[in-house]
Scaffold this motif. Structure first.
Motif: not given
Length: 401
Positions: A100-105, A124-128, A188-192
């Motif tokens: 609910r909070l985040y559009s990406e995992p 959680r970092f995507g699939d890791v 990888i972490v994705r942010e902003g």
């Protein structure tokens, strides 16, 4: 009735159930009726039914006779055994909030007591997935946790980053390794809209500080067109976000050569080399050097490691926070922004603000608090457990007196 009724009992002394019934999850060793249920009868991490003095069940938890916090409650009543099925349920409840909070995992998926799984952290970092167990009970349930994570999330890999010093309080060894699957590429972490390369084995904590995500989101209006200094930068989270939001120049400072090397990789990964530089230096030494060479910044961000790790460190840590804030103010322009944070649970919010105010008065500056900062909502606070709220900070405007 579930299998829970078959667990051994841990009986509390008269009146010692009040805090648990008010919502807390911890049992201290001096609250147990050791004549009826000796703590020495339990193995570290053993599952038990926690009973009040009248032998009425409070719920199911786990016990560690070697720890001051000798038991933690995981579920109330006797309807649920403490097994993979319960962990899967708790994971799914936690996941529904994060989705609910985040559009990406990319988020903290499980935050210990606040998500009903005391002693367990999952990022959680995507699939890791990177996990930490800090109690003997969760360490003993590691196989069930792994199975639950695989069932609920089907990750490529689950990394156990169990090298936190806090594990020594539970007499647990420190290690970091891959518990399931394999890491096929850098994590990888994705942010902003940016990508940051993290090291789940050799990095700090679980590899990334998700607790500051929401606070970094608030930078844009303060940094656009400004010169920014990011102190204790780690992987460049604050600094690179500031650059992406339009800062004209950003300097990231960290004492770790490994971190600075990763900041530089992240600068290149996001094509920000024209605006961002990384410097390996101690925070206090670099602030002193910048003051001596009369460098000035429009925005300084302070996100240091915890200076007050234990209650007895408070007096010394408070001085360190004041000194850091004072040195930062000395390199600010005349009408500037100071972002200052503390991740020390034992440093209360008002004490951090006092440190900022004392630093300002010593330099004959005025401070206006524009925003108060707290941990991101993927680190929800448990209202009955003060320890779940640890991060505090302020966005301040600093002016000449």
């Amino acid at each position: 009735m579930s299998d829970a009724a078959e667990y051994p009992a841990l009986v509390l002394k008269r009146g010692e159930d009040a805090r648990l019934r008010a919502g807390h999850l911890w049992v201290f060793s001096n609250e147990v009726d050791v004549k009826r249920t000796p703590l020495t009868a339990f193995e570290p991490g053993e599952i038990a039914v926690i009973l009040d003095a009248a032998a009425k069940p409070i719920g199911v938890g786990y016990v560690n006779p070697n720890s001051l916090i000798c038991a933690r409650l995981v579920s109330r009543g006797l309807d649920h055994a403490l097994d993979r099925s319960l962990i899967v349920h708790r994971l799914n409840v936690a996941l529904s909030l994060r989705e609910r909070l985040y559009s990406e995992p990319y988020y903290r998926l499980v935050y210990g007591e606040s998500d009903g799984l005391p002693g367990l952290t999952l990022d959680r970092f995507g699939d890791v997935i990177v996990g930490q167990t800090t109690t003997a009970g969760m360490e003993r349930l590691k196989d069930e946790i792994t199975e639950a994570v695989v069932k609920a999330l089907k990750p490529q890999a689950l990394v156990w980053k169990n090298d936190a010093g806090i594990r020594s309080l539970e007499h647990l060894p420190e290690y970091a390794d891959i518990g399931y699957g394999e890491l096929r590429s850098p994590m990888i972490v994705r942010e902003g809209g940016l990508e940051f390369e993290c090291d789940p084995i050799g990095g700090q904590k679980t590899g990334w500080f998700y607790d500051q995500h929401a606070n970094r989101d608030r930078l844009a209006q303060y940094v656009r067109g400004k010169r920014v200094l990011d102190v204790c930068s780690y992987l460049g989270g604050w600094g690179l976000r500031a650059a992406a939001m339009g800062a004209s120049e950003v300097v990231c400072v960290d004492v770790s050569a490994h971190a600075v090397e990763q900041i530089r990789r992240n600068i290149d990964r996001n094509n920000l080399g024209d605006r961002v530089t990384a410097v390996k230096a101690d925070a206090f030494d670099e602030l002193k050097r910048l003051r001596e060479e009369r460098s000035r910044f429009d925005v300084v961000i302070l996100d240091p490691p915890a200076f007050v790790k234990r209650k007895k460190d408070f007096a010394e840590g408070r001085i360190a926070y004041r000194r850091l804030n004072e040195m930062a103010m000395q390199i600010l322009t005349r009408d500037a922004i100071l972002v200052t944070c503390s991740c020390s649970y034992h440093m209360p919010r008002n004490a951090l603000l006092d440190s900022v105010q004392q630093a300002a008065r010593h330099l004959d500056r005025n401070v206006q608090v524009l925003e108060q900062l707290q941990q991101s909502p993927d680190h929800p606070v448990h209202p009955a457990i003060a320890e779940t709220e640890y991060l505090k900070g302020f966005i301040c405007r600093v002016l000449p007196a």
